[in-house]
Design an enzyme around this catalytic site. Sequence first.
Site, mmCIF file in Angstrom:
data_model
loop_
_atom_site.group_PDB
_atom_site.id
_atom_site.type_symbol
_atom_site.label_atom_id
_atom_site.label_comp_id
_atom_site.label_asym_id
_atom_site.label_seq_id
_atom_site.Cartn_x
_atom_site.Cartn_y
_atom_site.Cartn_z
ATOM 1 N N ASP A 405 -44.362 24.273 -61.586
ATOM 2 C CA ASP A 405 -43.144 24.013 -60.833
ATOM 3 C C ASP A 405 -42.131 25.086 -61.176
ATOM 4 O O ASP A 405 -42.345 25.904 -62.055
ATOM 5 C CB ASP A 405 -42.587 22.613 -61.130
ATOM 6 C CG ASP A 405 -42.308 22.423 -62.613
ATOM 7 O OD1 ASP A 405 -42.279 23.442 -63.331
ATOM 8 O OD2 ASP A 405 -42.125 21.279 -63.030
ATOM 9 N N LYS A 406 -41.008 25.064 -60.452
ATOM 10 C CA LYS A 406 -40.028 26.131 -60.640
ATOM 11 C C LYS A 406 -38.855 25.708 -61.513
ATOM 12 O O LYS A 406 -38.025 26.518 -61.862
ATOM 13 C CB LYS A 406 -39.499 26.605 -59.290
ATOM 14 C CG LYS A 406 -38.648 25.592 -58.541
ATOM 15 C CD LYS A 406 -38.176 26.140 -57.225
ATOM 16 C CE LYS A 406 -37.336 25.122 -56.469
ATOM 17 N NZ LYS A 406 -36.103 24.763 -57.149
ATOM 18 N N THR A 407 -38.770 24.415 -61.861
ATOM 19 C CA THR A 407 -37.583 23.946 -62.572
ATOM 20 C C THR A 407 -37.799 23.808 -64.068
ATOM 21 O O THR A 407 -36.876 23.960 -64.835
ATOM 22 C CB THR A 407 -37.131 22.591 -62.010
ATOM 23 O OG1 THR A 407 -38.217 21.661 -62.148
ATOM 24 C CG2 THR A 407 -36.759 22.710 -60.555
ATOM 25 N N GLU A 515 -27.304 18.476 -66.446
ATOM 26 C CA GLU A 515 -26.106 17.787 -66.920
ATOM 27 C C GLU A 515 -25.407 18.607 -67.999
ATOM 28 O O GLU A 515 -24.171 18.708 -68.013
ATOM 29 C CB GLU A 515 -26.474 16.403 -67.450
ATOM 30 C CG GLU A 515 -27.004 15.460 -66.384
ATOM 31 C CD GLU A 515 -27.429 14.126 -66.964
ATOM 32 O OE1 GLU A 515 -27.266 13.947 -68.194
ATOM 33 O OE2 GLU A 515 -27.918 13.278 -66.208
ATOM 34 N N PHE A 557 -30.857 8.183 -62.612
ATOM 35 C CA PHE A 557 -31.601 8.972 -61.623
ATOM 36 C C PHE A 557 -33.026 8.460 -61.511
ATOM 37 O O PHE A 557 -33.640 8.052 -62.502
ATOM 38 C CB PHE A 557 -31.615 10.444 -62.049
ATOM 39 C CG PHE A 557 -32.420 11.331 -61.133
ATOM 40 C CD1 PHE A 557 -31.849 11.877 -60.004
ATOM 41 C CD2 PHE A 557 -33.753 11.599 -61.412
ATOM 42 C CE1 PHE A 557 -32.589 12.694 -59.162
ATOM 43 C CE2 PHE A 557 -34.500 12.409 -60.585
ATOM 44 C CZ PHE A 557 -33.918 12.959 -59.456
ATOM 45 N N LYS A 581 -24.023 11.921 -57.837
ATOM 46 C CA LYS A 581 -24.529 13.297 -57.950
ATOM 47 C C LYS A 581 -26.023 13.288 -57.657
ATOM 48 O O LYS A 581 -26.757 12.432 -58.159
ATOM 49 C CB LYS A 581 -24.274 13.848 -59.353
ATOM 50 C CG LYS A 581 -24.961 15.172 -59.659
ATOM 51 C CD LYS A 581 -24.707 15.599 -61.092
ATOM 52 C CE LYS A 581 -25.509 14.773 -62.082
ATOM 53 N NZ LYS A 581 -26.944 15.155 -62.125
ATOM 54 N N ARG A 626 -30.787 26.256 -57.845
ATOM 55 C CA ARG A 626 -30.978 24.814 -57.721
ATOM 56 C C ARG A 626 -29.651 24.185 -57.313
ATOM 57 O O ARG A 626 -28.622 24.457 -57.923
ATOM 58 C CB ARG A 626 -31.446 24.228 -59.055
ATOM 59 C CG ARG A 626 -31.795 22.753 -58.978
ATOM 60 C CD ARG A 626 -32.356 22.280 -60.291
ATOM 61 N NE ARG A 626 -32.763 20.885 -60.231
ATOM 62 C CZ ARG A 626 -33.349 20.238 -61.230
ATOM 63 N NH1 ARG A 626 -33.598 20.886 -62.349
ATOM 64 N NH2 ARG A 626 -33.686 18.981 -61.101
#
Length: 677
Positions: A405-407, A515, A557, A581, A626
């Site tokens: 993944d990219k995150t 965060e 979340f 958010k 992002r």
Amino acid sequence: MRKEGRKKRKRKEDKKRVVVSNLPFEGWSHKKNPNKHYCGNQIKTSKYTVLSFIPKNIFEQLHRFANFYFVALVALNFVPVVNAFQPEVSMIPICIILAMTAIKDGWEDLRRFKSDRVINNRDCFVYSRKEQRYVQKHWKDVRVGDFIQMQCNEIIPADILLLFSSDPSGICHLETANLDGETNLKQRRVVKGFSQQEAQFQPEHFHNTIVCEKPNNHLNKFKGYMKHPDETRTGFGSESLLLRGCTIRNTEVAVGIVIYAGHETKAMMNNSGPRYKRSKIERRMNTDIFFCIGLLFLMCLIGAIGHTLWNGTFEQHPPFDVPDANGEFFPVALAGFYMFLTMIILLQVLIPISLYVSIELVKLGQVFFLHNDLDLYDEETDVPIQCRALNITEDLGQIQYIFSDKTGTLTENKMVFRRCTIMGNEFSHQENAPSDTDLEESLGTNLPTTDSDERDDVSVCSGGNSTDGGYRSSTWDQGDIQGSGEDPPLEVVLETPVLGLTGPEFCYEAESPDEAALVHAAHAYSFTLVSRTPEQVTVRLPQGTCLTFDLLYTLGFDSVRKRMSVVVRHPLTGEIIVYTKGADSAIMDLLEDPACVADINVEKKLRKIRAKTQKHLDLYARDGLRTLCIAKKVVSEEDFRRWANFRREAEASLDNREELLMETAQHLENQLTLLGS
């Protein structure tokens, strides 16, 4: 009807687990303990015993088609009518192969047995009613219903419901690297009603009954409720469950009650146990051997038919046709069948058994060279590479696909605040937070960089040119959110000397890197998060004053909603405000329809802000950033009271809990007002 009702109640009870404290039953017979039916905490990952090793290992090895073929040939060679070699000699190669593999499997299982023994004999502290203190016990002696005390850097011995934390906020930090490989610390919260404990937790005062779901392998799902003596219920979820194998971090002391133990823990239920692993080469060879055996059978069939036809050309029995002990000759068809079996033995070299002996020796050599390779040696831990599965060494490095993944994987979970758009105005930010000197200069001299239709789109997303105007814009944004009629005007805030920069530095620990990036970016503009407790959040403004927000509720979340929300009470206006958010794809669909606004000018302004924000989001995404959106909603006291009651009922429910929680979240997170992204 009564029978059907009883059956339904029984089925519903079968889906629940009821746990009570073991302290009232300490010293009693195990049969009298209500938790007697639950699994103990001793684990066993080895698959063999002394008695089952030989038969079970041979059975597993016969899954290799070649082994089954060679064993069948050895057995066939013991039949006197068709044997072609000395039976004892033909046994030697296959016995060597089976013995080498058995020794290798036995060595692996012995290591698993030793590892189990080390884990089962680890020490932990369990509360004893008789001694009025926590006593040291082995992990294998822990039972469901025991109270466990854990300290910092200690591994959790079982799945435990968190009841006490030395952290004033009632938070316990976990490292879950042993379960999911994530190095970020996860937060777990004490069950509601237990977080306001100033002194040490007293297990003997715990008289509640815990009702939760049956053991399952869902690491991130857990639901249940705590039934108090006055028949009231308090719901809890996965945010209060400490999983076996995780490590306590940054928390001096944590206390909880064991819910699942041993093989019923979520970590062990995700462990399918040891299995016989087969490499790609072995699976490919099984297929090739199948075709070779088919070819062998065809050759033997042709030879047997030819032998039968050739024998039929003789008027008398040929001299090479030997009769049996009674002087009788076999029938033509039976003699052809015996010849078929004899030719199988004669042509068995079509599948060379020596090849398998060589493969086993090569595997052992690979393990030796891997273990002694200096490039695969870790100096910090003084540990070489360990081959835990000796059957699949040849698969090492044979990579066909890479899923990433990219995150997280590629960015190493490191995020930096780069740009933001507030009320339609776009502001840039230096890649790293500006120094205090830069901040003072930017607050006094620069103006916000506003977006206009004539502005070149490329300049919005250019990573090289970072304007300092963003410093003032962030100050205006926070002042817009937090300010009221009693606050000083924005010009006064910007011209006031920054008092907070000379204060002590804070060390922030966040559950997710985004965060942390937002908090550090706010701190760069002197909007500092001073303290965070389960009930309050304190923020220091640039002029040095502090605002303390009452934290009424937090909606965490999840991957379905793709957002998180917090409900706070404004310290100046007293309003109840919901801040949300999340992903832009989720937040944009929850915004209030501008057509519902009575004032035409306000409607036009909302549409313009929304269009500009979407334009900036598209540019950010195109630049590989992002993106997140933030919105708010003001809720009346009566609406919030009704919603809070609905939420508490959903949290205390076991049936359809996820659906009810989702419904309560959707009921609150709608008709939002966009603040920025």
